[in-house]
Scaffold this active site. Structure first.
Site, PDB file in Angstrom:
ATOM      1  N   LYS A   1      46.725 -22.992  27.521  1.00 35.11           N
ATOM      2  CA  LYS A   1      46.436 -22.228  26.096  1.00 35.11           C
ATOM      3  C   LYS A   1      44.936 -22.336  26.089  1.00 35.11           C
ATOM      4  CE  LYS A   1      50.422 -24.835  24.841  1.00 35.11           C
ATOM      5  NZ  LYS A   1      51.182 -26.304  24.384  1.00 35.11           N
ATOM      6  N   GLY A   2      44.317 -22.961  27.000  1.00 30.83           N
ATOM      7  CA  GLY A   2      42.773 -23.324  26.556  1.00 30.83           C
ATOM      8  C   GLY A   2      42.090 -21.896  26.399  1.00 30.83           C
TER       9      GLY A   2
ATOM     10  N   ASP B   1      38.974 -20.903  29.984  1.00 34.36           N
ATOM     11  CA  ASP B   1      38.036 -21.688  29.189  1.00 34.36           C
ATOM     12  C   ASP B   1      36.996 -22.330  29.999  1.00 34.36           C
ATOM     13  OD1 ASP B   1      39.842 -23.660  30.267  1.00 34.36           O
ATOM     14  OD2 ASP B   1      40.463 -24.477  28.421  1.00 34.36           O
TER      15      ASP B   1
ATOM     16  N   ASP C   1      35.761 -26.278  36.083  1.00 34.34           N
ATOM     17  CA  ASP C   1      35.599 -27.585  36.336  1.00 34.34           C
ATOM     18  C   ASP C   1      35.682 -28.102  37.910  1.00 34.34           C
ATOM     19  OD1 ASP C   1      35.410 -30.266  36.165  1.00 34.34           O
ATOM     20  OD2 ASP C   1      37.209 -30.949  35.203  1.00 34.34           O
TER      21      ASP C   1
ATOM     22  N   PHE D   1      33.810 -34.362  29.291  1.00 33.44           N
ATOM     23  CA  PHE D   1      34.983 -33.945  28.909  1.00 33.44           C
ATOM     24  C   PHE D   1      34.349 -33.370  27.645  1.00 33.44           C
ATOM     25  CE2 PHE D   1      39.012 -33.996  26.786  1.00 33.44           C
ATOM     26  CZ  PHE D   1      39.633 -33.360  27.483  1.00 33.44           C
TER      27      PHE D   1
ATOM     28  N   ASP E   1      41.296 -28.862  24.538  1.00 37.21           N
ATOM     29  CA  ASP E   1      41.907 -29.880  23.857  1.00 37.21           C
ATOM     30  C   ASP E   1      41.862 -31.195  24.447  1.00 37.21           C
ATOM     31  OD1 ASP E   1      43.634 -29.238  26.233  1.00 37.21           O
ATOM     32  OD2 ASP E   1      45.183 -30.416  25.272  1.00 37.21           O
TER      33      ASP E   1
HETATM   34  P1  XMP Z   1      39.717 -26.889  37.004  1.00 37.31           P
HETATM   35  O1  XMP Z   1      39.456 -28.531  37.581  1.00 37.31           O
HETATM   36  O2  XMP Z   1      40.919 -26.669  37.723  1.00 37.31           O
HETATM   37  O3  XMP Z   1      39.897 -27.076  35.576  1.00 37.31           O
HETATM   38  O4  XMP Z   1      38.277 -26.240  37.262  1.00 37.31           O
HETATM   39  C1  XMP Z   1      40.312 -26.073  34.900  1.00 37.31           C
HETATM   40  C2  XMP Z   1      41.115 -26.669  33.702  1.00 37.31           C
HETATM   41  O5  XMP Z   1      41.138 -27.964  33.266  1.00 37.31           O
HETATM   42  C3  XMP Z   1      41.011 -28.148  32.064  1.00 37.31           C
HETATM   43  N1  XMP Z   1      39.589 -28.833  31.655  1.00 37.31           N
HETATM   44  C4  XMP Z   1      39.303 -29.310  30.577  1.00 37.31           C
HETATM   45  N2  XMP Z   1      39.720 -29.134  29.498  1.00 37.31           N
HETATM   46  N3  XMP Z   1      38.039 -30.372  28.380  1.00 37.31           N
HETATM   47  C5  XMP Z   1      39.303 -29.872  28.338  1.00 37.31           C
HETATM   48  O6  XMP Z   1      39.675 -29.741  27.054  1.00 37.31           O
HETATM   49  C6  XMP Z   1      36.972 -30.319  29.470  1.00 37.31           C
HETATM   50  O7  XMP Z   1      36.067 -30.833  29.693  1.00 37.31           O
HETATM   51  C7  XMP Z   1      37.938 -29.856  30.650  1.00 37.31           C
HETATM   52  N4  XMP Z   1      37.574 -29.631  31.955  1.00 37.31           N
HETATM   53  C8  XMP Z   1      38.623 -29.080  32.579  1.00 37.31           C
HETATM   54  C9  XMP Z   1      40.975 -26.762  31.273  1.00 37.31           C
HETATM   55  O8  XMP Z   1      42.440 -26.444  31.006  1.00 37.31           O
HETATM   56  C10 XMP Z   1      40.897 -25.839  32.503  1.00 37.31           C
HETATM   57  O9  XMP Z   1      41.392 -24.544  32.228  1.00 37.31           O
END
Ligand code: XMP
Length: 179
Positions: A42-43, A99, A102, A151, A158
């Site tokens: 949903k991000g 969104d 990471d 974070f 979220d």
């Molecule tokens: P990856 O690690 O696969 O992560 O690149 C991508 C997904 O992880 C979530 N994500 C976060 N959600 N705050 C959040 O609320 C953060 O700082 C954060 N870092 C990663 C997010 O859903 C993203 O699509």
């Protein structure tokens, strides 16, 4: 809600100005014709809603439900596809929206799947990119903002399902994070 925020990293006005530029870049990047946009739920919802209304061409929208954080503040290391049906992407040029970049696992897994399903090409755009080494070799074609490795919540992101409607991107107070 604002009381739970320690620090605002990017305010709403700055995000909107950046989206104007990103939308222009995206519009110039793709050959004329309808474009299929895939939004990761949903991000990326809030980012997608604001970005796509700035792109002046015919778009088709699909959403994909994937999970990698499972509600906490650390990536779980696995990417789960939660939908029973995968959008029809054969021969299509796809713009994939998330969104935040990471570890890179999510974008990498979804991009691979889209290509396996026969997409003609996949371009990616993220609102945020964390400045860190990635677990998966992936970079987004369009990045709104580079941020530090912390974070963040707001503007679609979220913590345990909350704060997605915060209009800016910020860092939570430790008192708002459980355990
Ligand atoms: P990856 O690690 O696969 O992560 O690149 C991508 C997904 O992880 C979530 N994500 C976060 N959600 N705050 C959040 O609320 C953060 O700082 C954060 N870092 C990663 C997010 O859903 C993203 O699509």
């Amino acid at each position: 809600m604002r009381n739970d925020i320690e620090r605002i990293l990017i305010d709403e006005e700055v995000i909107h100005r950046r989206l104007d530029t990103m939308a222009g870049e995206i519009e110039r990047e793709f050959p004329p014709g309808p474009l299929l946009v895939i939004i990761l739920l949903k991000g990326a919802l809030v980012f997608a809603a604001d970005l796509l209304r700035r792109v002046p061409r015919v778009l088709e929208l699909e959403c994909l439900n994937v999970a990698s954080y499972h509600g906490g503040t650390e990536s779980s290391g696995t990417v789960d596809f939660l939908d029973r049906h995968f959008p029809e992407v054969k021969g299509r040029h796809v713009l994939l929206l998330d969104d935040i970049l990471d570890t890179g696992r999510t974008l990498d897994a979804v991009k691979r799947r889209l290509l396996e399903e026969g997409a003609a090409g996949v371009h990616t755009a993220v609102l945020l990119s964390k400045d860190k080494a990635r677990a998966a070799e992936v970079n987004a074609d369009h990045v709104g903002f580079q941020i530090g490795d912390e974070f963040v919540v707001g503007y679609g992101l979220d913590y345990q399902g909350k704060y997605r409607n915060l209009p800016c991107v910020g860092v939570l107070k430790t008192s708002a994070i459980k355990g």
